[in-house]
Design an enzyme around this catalytic site. Structure first.
Site, PDB file in Angstrom:
ATOM      1  N   GLY A  97      14.926 -43.441-109.459  1.00 37.58           N
ATOM      2  CA  GLY A  97      16.047 -43.620-110.383  1.00 37.58           C
ATOM      3  C   GLY A  97      16.101 -45.014-110.973  1.00 37.58           C
ATOM      4  O   GLY A  97      16.410 -45.186-112.153  1.00 37.58           O
ATOM      5  N   THR A 119       9.264 -26.807-108.425  1.00 33.53           N
ATOM      6  CA  THR A 119       9.115 -27.232-109.813  1.00 33.53           C
ATOM      7  C   THR A 119      10.132 -28.335-110.059  1.00 33.53           C
ATOM      8  O   THR A 119      11.297 -28.199-109.696  1.00 33.53           O
ATOM      9  CB  THR A 119       9.358 -26.064-110.784  1.00 33.53           C
ATOM     10  OG1 THR A 119       8.320 -25.095-110.602  1.00 33.53           O
ATOM     11  CG2 THR A 119       9.353 -26.533-112.234  1.00 33.53           C
ATOM     12  N   LEU A 120       9.689 -29.409-110.675  1.00 31.54           N
ATOM     13  CA  LEU A 120      10.538 -30.583-110.926  1.00 31.54           C
ATOM     14  C   LEU A 120      10.826 -30.703-112.409  1.00 31.54           C
ATOM     15  O   LEU A 120       9.913 -30.564-113.231  1.00 31.54           O
ATOM     16  CB  LEU A 120       9.820 -31.850-110.461  1.00 31.54           C
ATOM     17  CG  LEU A 120       9.288 -31.824-109.039  1.00 31.54           C
ATOM     18  CD1 LEU A 120       8.395 -33.030-108.795  1.00 31.54           C
ATOM     19  CD2 LEU A 120      10.437 -31.770-108.053  1.00 31.54           C
ATOM     20  N   GLU A 121      12.070 -30.967-112.744  1.00 30.20           N
ATOM     21  CA  GLU A 121      12.442 -31.277-114.127  1.00 30.20           C
ATOM     22  C   GLU A 121      12.498 -32.795-114.216  1.00 30.20           C
ATOM     23  O   GLU A 121      13.287 -33.415-113.521  1.00 30.20           O
ATOM     24  CB  GLU A 121      13.809 -30.681-114.450  1.00 30.20           C
ATOM     25  CG  GLU A 121      13.904 -29.201-114.185  1.00 30.20           C
ATOM     26  CD  GLU A 121      15.070 -28.857-113.280  1.00 30.20           C
ATOM     27  OE1 GLU A 121      15.908 -29.726-113.018  1.00 30.20           O
ATOM     28  OE2 GLU A 121      15.128 -27.711-112.829  1.00 30.20           O
ATOM     29  N   TYR A 151      16.046 -15.648 -98.862  1.00 29.20           N
ATOM     30  CA  TYR A 151      15.767 -15.587-100.296  1.00 29.20           C
ATOM     31  C   TYR A 151      14.632 -14.610-100.588  1.00 29.20           C
ATOM     32  O   TYR A 151      14.634 -13.925-101.600  1.00 29.20           O
ATOM     33  CB  TYR A 151      15.405 -16.994-100.783  1.00 29.20           C
ATOM     34  CG  TYR A 151      15.289 -17.132-102.282  1.00 29.20           C
ATOM     35  CD1 TYR A 151      16.413 -17.393-103.061  1.00 29.20           C
ATOM     36  CD2 TYR A 151      14.063 -17.045-102.923  1.00 29.20           C
ATOM     37  CE1 TYR A 151      16.322 -17.537-104.431  1.00 29.20           C
ATOM     38  CE2 TYR A 151      13.960 -17.191-104.299  1.00 29.20           C
ATOM     39  CZ  TYR A 151      15.087 -17.438-105.045  1.00 29.20           C
ATOM     40  OH  TYR A 151      14.992 -17.583-106.403  1.00 29.20           O
TER      41      TYR A 151
END
Length: 178
Positions: A97, A119-121, A151
């Protein structure tokens, strides 16, 4: 309740959670430090919730790749994680960050029974170089309360994720194109 680093290590040793590859040096007081995988997808053009996302895929070179502001990048975790016992929360951390990198802000919950490479945004506020295998965030494990509901048993669209997934919202969207 969040597991401590020692509890994560014990749960891993007992087979109650999976982190692959696992490195005990990546444990912190209340989390596991996860790493950026080796590929990125750069989303191109206008995005449409009723259509598959156009992208180009690239392998991150060892000397890194510069993320540019104004682009949506999809990446993946180096680690595959999961548990039938615990839920997970995946986040960026202060170190990424403070480089101006926003990581995975929209979907941090890994449901009990979800075993995936995440999966990363990824968005960059300024040009910044990233490298495969660099520490990119923290993963916490949470004890669930109530009847377990894996899940994997729900038949949901992302249950078998092994790499980068673009949005598949078009599968639910009336009039969506496949």
């Amino acid at each position: 309740m969040i597991l401590t680093g020692r509890a994560i290590a014990a749960a891993h040793a007992a087979g109650h959670l999976a982190i692959d590859p696992y490195d005990p040096r990546r444990l912190s007081p209340n989390a596991y430090d996860w790493r950026l995988g080796s590929n990125l997808r750069v989303c191109e053009g206008d995005l449409d919730a009723a259509a598959p996302t156009a992208f180009r895929e690239l392998a991150l070179p060892d000397d890194g790749y510069v993320l540019e502001p104004g682009h949506l990048y999809l990446g993946h975790t180096l680690e595959r994680t999961g548990s039938e016992t615990y839920a997970q929360l995946l986040n960026g951390d202060r170190t990424t960050g403070s480089l101006g990198i926003w990581v995975h802000v929209s979907a941090p919950l890994g449901h009990q029974g979800h075993a995936i490479r995440w999966t990363l945004e990824i968005r960059a506020t300024r040009p910044v170089r990233v490298r495969p295998g660099m520490t990119f965030g923290k993963l916490v494990f949470l004890r669930t309360h109530g009847s377990p509901a894996s899940y994997q048993q729900h038949g949901l669209k992302y249950r078998t994720s092994e790499g980068i997934e673009t949005s598949r919202l078009y599968e639910e969207n009336p009039g969506g194109r496949r």
